[in-house]
Motif scaffolding. Structure first.
Motif, short mmCIF file in Angstrom:
data_model
loop_
_atom_site.label_atom_id
_atom_site.label_comp_id
_atom_site.label_asym_id
_atom_site.label_seq_id
_atom_site.Cartn_x
_atom_site.Cartn_y
_atom_site.Cartn_z
N SER A 1 0.80 -1.22 0.00
CA SER A 1 0.00 0.00 0.00
C SER A 1 0.84 1.28 0.00
O SER A 1 1.89 1.36 0.64
CB SER A 1 -0.91 -0.01 1.23
OG SER A 1 -1.44 1.27 1.47
N THR A 2 0.29 2.30 -0.67
CA THR A 2 0.89 3.63 -0.63
C THR A 2 0.79 4.26 0.76
O THR A 2 1.34 5.35 0.97
CB THR A 2 0.18 4.55 -1.65
OG1 THR A 2 -1.25 4.37 -1.56
CG2 THR A 2 0.61 4.21 -3.06
N ALA A 3 0.15 3.59 1.70
CA ALA A 3 0.16 4.07 3.09
C ALA A 3 1.56 4.10 3.67
O ALA A 3 1.77 4.66 4.75
CB ALA A 3 -0.74 3.17 3.95
N ILE A 4 2.54 3.57 2.97
CA ILE A 4 3.92 3.57 3.45
C ILE A 4 4.55 4.96 3.39
O ILE A 4 5.53 5.23 4.10
CB ILE A 4 4.78 2.58 2.61
CG1 ILE A 4 6.13 2.30 3.28
CG2 ILE A 4 4.97 3.09 1.19
CD1 ILE A 4 6.05 1.53 4.56
N PHE A 5 4.01 5.86 2.60
CA PHE A 5 4.66 7.16 2.37
C PHE A 5 4.95 7.91 3.67
O PHE A 5 6.05 8.41 3.89
CB PHE A 5 3.79 8.04 1.46
CG PHE A 5 3.70 7.59 0.03
CD1 PHE A 5 4.64 6.73 -0.52
CD2 PHE A 5 2.67 8.04 -0.77
CE1 PHE A 5 4.54 6.32 -1.85
CE2 PHE A 5 2.57 7.66 -2.10
CZ PHE A 5 3.50 6.79 -2.64
N GLY A 6 3.94 8.02 4.51
CA GLY A 6 4.11 8.76 5.75
C GLY A 6 5.03 8.07 6.74
O GLY A 6 5.98 8.70 7.25
N ALA B 1 -2.59 14.67 5.32
CA ALA B 1 -1.45 14.27 4.49
C ALA B 1 -0.15 14.83 5.06
O ALA B 1 0.87 14.13 5.10
CB ALA B 1 -1.65 14.72 3.05
N ARG B 2 -0.18 16.08 5.50
CA ARG B 2 1.03 16.67 6.09
C ARG B 2 1.50 15.91 7.32
O ARG B 2 2.68 15.87 7.64
CB ARG B 2 0.78 18.14 6.45
CG ARG B 2 0.80 19.08 5.26
CD ARG B 2 0.85 20.53 5.71
NE ARG B 2 -0.43 20.96 6.27
CZ ARG B 2 -1.42 21.51 5.58
NH1 ARG B 2 -1.28 21.70 4.27
NH2 ARG B 2 -2.54 21.88 6.17
N ILE C 1 3.95 18.26 -2.55
CA ILE C 1 4.87 17.53 -3.44
C ILE C 1 6.31 17.72 -2.97
O ILE C 1 7.13 16.80 -3.05
CB ILE C 1 4.68 17.97 -4.90
CG1 ILE C 1 3.31 17.49 -5.42
CG2 ILE C 1 5.79 17.41 -5.78
CD1 ILE C 1 2.96 18.02 -6.79
N ARG C 2 6.62 18.92 -2.47
CA ARG C 2 7.96 19.12 -1.92
C ARG C 2 8.19 18.24 -0.69
O ARG C 2 9.28 17.71 -0.49
CB ARG C 2 8.16 20.60 -1.57
CG ARG C 2 8.38 21.50 -2.78
CD ARG C 2 8.89 22.86 -2.37
NE ARG C 2 7.90 23.63 -1.63
CZ ARG C 2 6.97 24.40 -2.18
NH1 ARG C 2 6.92 24.52 -3.50
NH2 ARG C 2 6.12 25.07 -1.42
N GLN C 3 7.15 18.08 0.12
CA GLN C 3 7.27 17.23 1.30
C GLN C 3 7.24 15.76 0.93
O GLN C 3 7.96 14.94 1.53
CB GLN C 3 6.13 17.54 2.29
CG GLN C 3 6.21 16.74 3.60
CD GLN C 3 5.10 17.11 4.57
OE1 GLN C 3 4.30 18.01 4.32
NE2 GLN C 3 5.02 16.39 5.68
#
Length: 444
Positions: A286-291, A354-355, A372-374
């Motif tokens: 899952s893209t839940a890994i990003f954070g 999201a932040r 997108i920078r973060q």
């Protein structure tokens, strides 16, 4: 299906244009509900951990209090069904896993959301439902369309995405650079890399879910779909008990054999933590890994991770799934619950969660320059969403039974070596047929 087509099938294009508010503003919208308490059922999950940090702002803005019951996902459904089956539920708002939406509607446990969105006294004119990622809106929100769960004639909106996701490949770019390796673009390359990474680095090549039940089925589906497989044919007969299904299960066994220690018992959190703690070189889920990758509390690999598209098999395909919000039919404070749902899924709060490391659910969030920078990976997420498959799994009311108790056992037998992949899938197929016959699918 394109965004305009998803919206057209559920009659929601009007909500992007703005609606008048009774009394003329948000102050009036919330005044009637000040002092009420919304009781919410949520899972133990990174997105909802981030959400919790936003709730004091909601109460300060609206005067509506929020009480939470947070449960592990394996217990979440039991608690929700227990409460929603009562004449009056103790829950006013629930988070559900995508697989449960059809069953909850069939059992008349949750309410249609469109009437709330059409109520000028409740609806926020700036909400803009057309901004919600259309793949998430279809996959998590719609019930009653083609096959019972896709956009099209008969589809109605029963929930809103909040923790929607697709799949992505994450990899340790420091390890890949050290050994002169490239991230796999195809399944052939992925399979070739597994023993190489294991032997060269001495850690798991690829982390994975492996626990018996829905967790190992989730892992199997990650490979079955790109390799060209599916669960049912067009007549609702099993279509997985063949060479494609067995190939995906053989690959999953190889992943477990070359993966981190204990992988056959991993659920989502254990699988994720193995990657975050440096026990595997790759992650495909899952893209839940990003954070979590960026979290100093959770991750030992921040700054060492890059992302790539889900590898291509015979086709490019990626997961559709995740979590959504719904209002129980027997909820006490339904309108206040909708106001909380609307607030959480608004443009402003989607960016806020999201932040904090939560999952983005809106196009405006993944296109926001500051975010997108973060999270530079949002650029790749937009590309991956093109391949997100709304028919990734059959989200019919019977799916949870098959997913947990039938396929969940068979797939685990195959990846653990208790049975060959071919035998495991061949033996469970007749039991799937019986479930579908009992459900009346062969009489339609």
């Amino acid at each position: 299906m394109k965004r305009r087509d998803v919206l057209k099938t559920i009659g929601l294009s009007v909500f992007g244009a703005g609606l008048p508010l009774a009394g003329g503003g948000a102050q009036d919208r919330y005044a009637k509900y000040r002092g009420q308490t919304v009781n919410v059922s949520i899972p133990v999950h990174p997105h909802y951990d981030a959400m919790i940090k936003l709730l004091p702002d909601f109460t300060a803005e609206t005067g509506i209090k929020v009480e939470l019951e947070q449960s592990p996902i394996l217990r979440l459904k039991f608690r929700q069904v227990q409460e929603m089956s009562k004449p009056q539920s103790d829950f006013d708002l629930i988070c559900y896993v995508v697989m449960w939406k059809g069953e909850y509607v069939k059992r008349n446990l949750i309410q249609e959301i469109s009437p709330f969105l059409a109520d000028a006294a409740l609806a926020d004119p700036s909400y803009d439902i057309t901004d919600i990622i259309p793949q998430y809106l279809e996959n998590l929100g719609l019930v009653g369309g083609p096959k019972g769960y896709l956009a099209g004639p008969g589809a109605k909106l029963y929930g809103l995405p909040y923790g929607g996701e697709t799949s992505i490949l994450a990899y340790r770019h420091d390890i890949f650079a050290k050994h002169g390796l490239r991230p796999p673009a195809t399944y052939t390359e992925l399979e070739t890399l597994l023993p190489i990474l294991r032997d060269k680095e001495g850690i798991g090549a690829l982390t994975s879910r492996g626990q018996s039940g829905h967790q190992c089925v989730h892992a199997w589906l990650l490979h079955l779909n790109p390799l060209g497989g599916r669960i049912f044919d067009d007549q609702w007969m099993p279509a997985f008990d063949n060479e494609t299904g067995a190939k995906a299960l053989r690959l999953l066994k190889t992943i477990a054999d070359t993966g981190p220690a204990g992988v056959r018992d991993f659920g989502q959190m254990e699988m994720q933590n193995a990657f975050l703690q440096g026990q595997s070189a790759m992650y495909l889920d899952s893209t839940a890994i990003f954070g979590p990758v960026k979290s100093p509390e959770l991750s030992r690999i921040s700054g060492k991770v890059s992302y790539a598209l889900h590898p291509k098999g015979v086709r490019s395909s990626s997961q559709s799934g995740g979590l959504g919000l719904a209002i129980p039919r027997t909820a006490k404070n339904t309108e206040a619950a909708f106001l909380l749902m609307q607030w959480l899924t608004s443009k402003t709060q989607d960016k806020a969660v999201a932040r904090l490391g939560g999952s983005p659910n809106r196009l405006s969030t993944i296109n926001d320059p500051a975010l997108i920078r973060q999270f530079p990976e949002y650029v790749l997420l937009k590309e991956q969403l093109k391949y997100s498959n709304p028919d990734w799994r059959p989200i019919i009311p019977e799916w949870d039974l098959m997913n947990v108790s039938l396929l969940g056992v068979a797939v685990h037998d195959g990846l653990s070596g208790r049975a060959s992949p071919e035998k495991a899938l061949d033996e469970v197929a007749p039991r799937i047929v019986e479930v579908m016959r009992y459900g009346g699918y062969f009489n339609r």
